[in-house]
Write a protein that holds these residues in place. Structure first.
Motif, short mmCIF file in Angstrom:
data_model
loop_
_atom_site.label_atom_id
_atom_site.label_comp_id
_atom_site.label_asym_id
_atom_site.label_seq_id
_atom_site.Cartn_x
_atom_site.Cartn_y
_atom_site.Cartn_z
N ASP A 296 0.79 -1.16 0.13
CA ASP A 296 0.17 -0.01 -0.16
C ASP A 296 0.76 1.38 -0.02
N LYS A 297 1.89 1.20 0.75
CA LYS A 297 2.75 2.45 0.79
C LYS A 297 3.46 2.65 -0.51
N VAL A 298 3.91 1.23 -1.38
CA VAL A 298 4.60 1.47 -2.58
C VAL A 298 3.72 2.12 -3.59
N LEU A 299 2.41 1.49 -3.58
CA LEU A 299 1.31 2.21 -4.49
C LEU A 299 1.30 3.80 -4.25
N GLN A 300 1.06 4.17 -2.82
CA GLN A 300 0.79 5.47 -2.49
C GLN A 300 2.11 6.43 -3.02
N LEU A 301 3.22 5.94 -2.85
CA LEU A 301 4.44 6.65 -3.51
C LEU A 301 4.32 6.76 -5.03
N ALA A 302 3.91 5.83 -5.47
CA ALA A 302 3.85 5.86 -7.31
C ALA A 302 2.81 6.97 -7.36
N ILE A 303 1.76 7.01 -6.80
CA ILE A 303 0.61 7.99 -7.02
C ILE A 303 1.29 9.43 -6.86
N ASP A 304 1.86 9.65 -5.67
CA ASP A 304 2.51 10.69 -5.21
C ASP A 304 3.42 11.09 -6.50
N ILE A 305 4.29 10.31 -6.99
CA ILE A 305 5.36 10.62 -8.27
C ILE A 305 4.53 10.94 -9.28
N LEU A 306 3.44 10.48 -9.81
CA LEU A 306 2.84 10.72 -10.86
C LEU A 306 1.76 11.82 -11.02
N GLU A 307 1.61 12.05 -9.73
CA GLU A 307 0.84 13.32 -9.61
C GLU A 307 1.67 14.54 -9.14
N LYS B 183 3.40 15.21 -6.60
CA LYS B 183 3.56 15.66 -5.21
C LYS B 183 4.83 15.31 -4.46
N PRO B 184 5.38 15.81 -3.55
CA PRO B 184 6.72 15.63 -2.60
C PRO B 184 6.76 14.26 -2.34
N TYR B 185 8.02 13.65 -2.35
CA TYR B 185 8.04 12.45 -2.04
C TYR B 185 9.62 12.09 -1.55
N GLN B 186 9.90 11.00 -1.03
CA GLN B 186 11.18 10.79 -0.40
C GLN B 186 11.90 9.93 -1.44
N LYS B 187 13.07 10.19 -1.65
CA LYS B 187 13.81 9.35 -2.68
C LYS B 187 14.21 7.97 -2.31
N GLU B 188 14.61 8.06 -0.81
CA GLU B 188 14.83 6.78 -0.16
C GLU B 188 14.08 6.53 1.01
N THR B 189 13.39 5.52 1.00
CA THR B 189 12.66 5.14 2.19
C THR B 189 12.92 3.96 2.71
N HIS B 190 13.14 3.73 3.83
CA HIS B 190 13.50 2.67 4.72
C HIS B 190 12.34 2.12 5.52
#
Length: 517
Positions: free
Chosen positions: A271-282, A284-291
């Motif tokens: 679910d977090k991977v999918l939300q990251l994908a949507i943030d990139i496509l839209e 929106k701000p996102y973190q390049k590296e997420t642990h």
């Protein structure tokens, strides 16, 4: 209770207010999985659930089954199909990089998750810290063995970043424990059959080297090693792994049932991977590296973790079915355009009623499981019987059901009883006419008494345990003899090879002939 109701109601409203007309997806996301296993099945399910909450997202999945060549072809095919973003778990660090680079160079955002690539051509990376996992398990093993002992290591797939990093963390942790000796390090590939073969060969080549603990780079490797030890006359060491998956055959339950001594939750978080994908496509701000955060699973916390995960699985499965039914209905509504608003209201009320009934049912089951957990908590660990790895619950035998029967297994001091029952079953496996009445007679019990006793101790029926025993012996014979599949089927008591093949595939996820491959 109210929180569950609120979430369920929100989903119902979402289902009923979207999809009234068929629309083309706003985004098409390709998902390239390096393999297909229960860890990735869980993550794919989470990706789909995440997509349910987005408007117009289509997911296209591909699994490479640990083949570099297949994954490269699949990535190129996904890119050619017109995806807007690529999510990829590279099979190995270097070999998949050119295909990922080609996608990135075409302007397609790339999320690399769980495994690393040696290229910097990606948009974002998400994973747990595999070095930390190996290090934490190394410290745990040193503590568990009180600073002295002999450890056998089973590595993951050669060239994959998790295998490399987990090994390095494990080795670095043991530098502070000079009394711990790594007596062997065998090469695995994340699968149970490969670990079973590799450890069996190592044991044959080193019969005099003691082993106090086996560390598998994942839970399946650890259980494969355990099977190899069970086939020898050597004393059984402790087994530790990594993944800590929920579910019937997951690492959390294996720790709870003392099959594994410890595991480490390797989070999926689709679910977090999918939300990251949507943030990139839209944009929106996102973190390049997420642990992602992970956690150690031991016998002290396994029971509570297992109950929590079972509850989540049940609710997720229910919501998935609810979405599918609602989606199917809305597609029919769009094509027919003859259903009135009154019909929509009636169906909405029906769905709400189902949700309320489901919440009541879940709470009832949770209370039952809590009673079982409290009983287990106060029991001596040695009194809890160990269940076979592959036993799975099926429908109860209707001939032996009574009104007082409870589907919840009662934790009783049944180790001797089950040992005796296993001896009786093992001694008569070849008899295809063997019945529950025969087993009951050998145990000096009636059919009903045997059924209730076995059910209370294991949670399974005698018929289920008999079938499991036959399949386990068949698996060992496939690995250790050159007999044909038909010969083995008859020898372990199946009346027809075709039925044996069907049962084998249901239990192991592969055909009998594939075991030797």
């Amino acid at each position: 209770m109210m929180r569950k109701l609120t979430v369920s109601m929100a989903l119902v409203i979402l289902f009923l207010t979207t999809g009234c007309t068929t629309k083309s997806p706003h985004y098409v996301i390709g998902v390239s999985q390096c393999s297909a296993d229960i860890w990735r099945e869980k993550q794919n399910a989470e990706l789909r659930m995440g997509a349910y909450l987005q408007d117009g997202v289509e997911l296209r999945f591909a699994a490479a089954y640990d083949s570099d060549e297949r994954q490269i072809e699949q990535i190129d095919s996904l890119v050619a199909s017109g995806i807007d973003l690529l999510i990829v778990a590279p099979n190995q660090v270097a070999t998949i990089s050119p295909a990922i680079d080609r996608a990135f160079d075409q302007g397609i955002p790339v999320i690399v998750f769980e495994r690393k690539t040696n290229s910097r051509k990606y948009t974002a990376f998400m994973s747990a810290d595999n070095y930390e996992m190996g290090q934490v398990m190394g410290h745990y093993i040193a503590s568990r063995l009180k600073g002295n002992g002999h450890v056998l290591e089973i590595k993951g797939l050669a060239g994959s970043s998790p295998a490399i990093e987990r090994h390095n963390g494990f080795v670095d942790a043991l530098k502070n424990a000079p009394g711990i000796e790594v007596v062997g390090s065998v090469q695995g590939d994340w699968t149970e059959p490969r670990a079973h073969i590799a450890v069996r060969q190592w044991l044959a080549a080193h019969p005099d080297i003691p082993v106090d603990l086996v560390f598998g780079m994942n839970d399946r490797s650890a259980t494969g090693a355990r099977t190899a030890f069970l086939e020898t006359n050597r004393s059984l060491p402790l087994f530790c792994g990594i993944d800590g998956l929920p579910g019937e055959n997951g690492g959390i339950r294996q720790v709870r049932d003392s099959i594994l001594d410890a595991s480490y939750i390797y989070p999926t978080h689709g679910d977090k991977v999918l939300q990251l994908a949507i943030d990139i496509l839209e944009g929106k701000p996102y973190q390049k590296e997420t642990h992602l955060q992970a956690a150690l699973v031991t016998r002290e916390n396994a029971s509570s973790l297992y109950m929590q995960s079972e509850e989540i699985i049940r609710q997720t499965a229910y919501l998935d079915r609810l979405h599918q039914k609602a989606d199917s209905y809305l597609h029919k509504l769009d094509s027919q355009r003859t259903i009135t608003m009154l019909a929509i209201i009636v169906i909405a009320l029906l769905i709400v009623s189902l949700v309320l009934f489901y919440i009541y049912h879940v709470n009832k089951i949770s209370m039952q499981k809590e009673r079982v957990a409290n009983t287990l908590w106060h029991m001596n660990t040695d009194d809890i019987p160990m269940l076979p790895d592959t036993v799975q619950a099926t429908d109860d035998d209707p001939a032996t059901r009574t009104d007082d029967d409870d589907d919840t297994p009662e934790p009783v001091q049944g180790s001797y009883f089950i040992s005796r029952f296993k001896e009786v079953v093992e001694s008569r496996l070849e008899n295809s006419e063997l019945s529950v009445e025969d087993l009951a007679a050998d145990m000096n019990l009636s059919r009903v008494q045997l059924y209730r006793k076995v059910k209370s101790v294991t949670g399974s029926t005698p018929v289920e345990l008999l079938r499991t025993a036959r399949l386990n012996r068949a698996y060992r014979m496939l690995m250790t003899t050159d007999r044909s599949v038909s010969e083995i089927a008859y020898q372990v008591g199946f009346t027809a090879p075709s039925y044996f093949t069907k049962c084998f595939k249901e239990s192991y996820g592969m055909l009998p002939g594939d075991v030797r491959k």
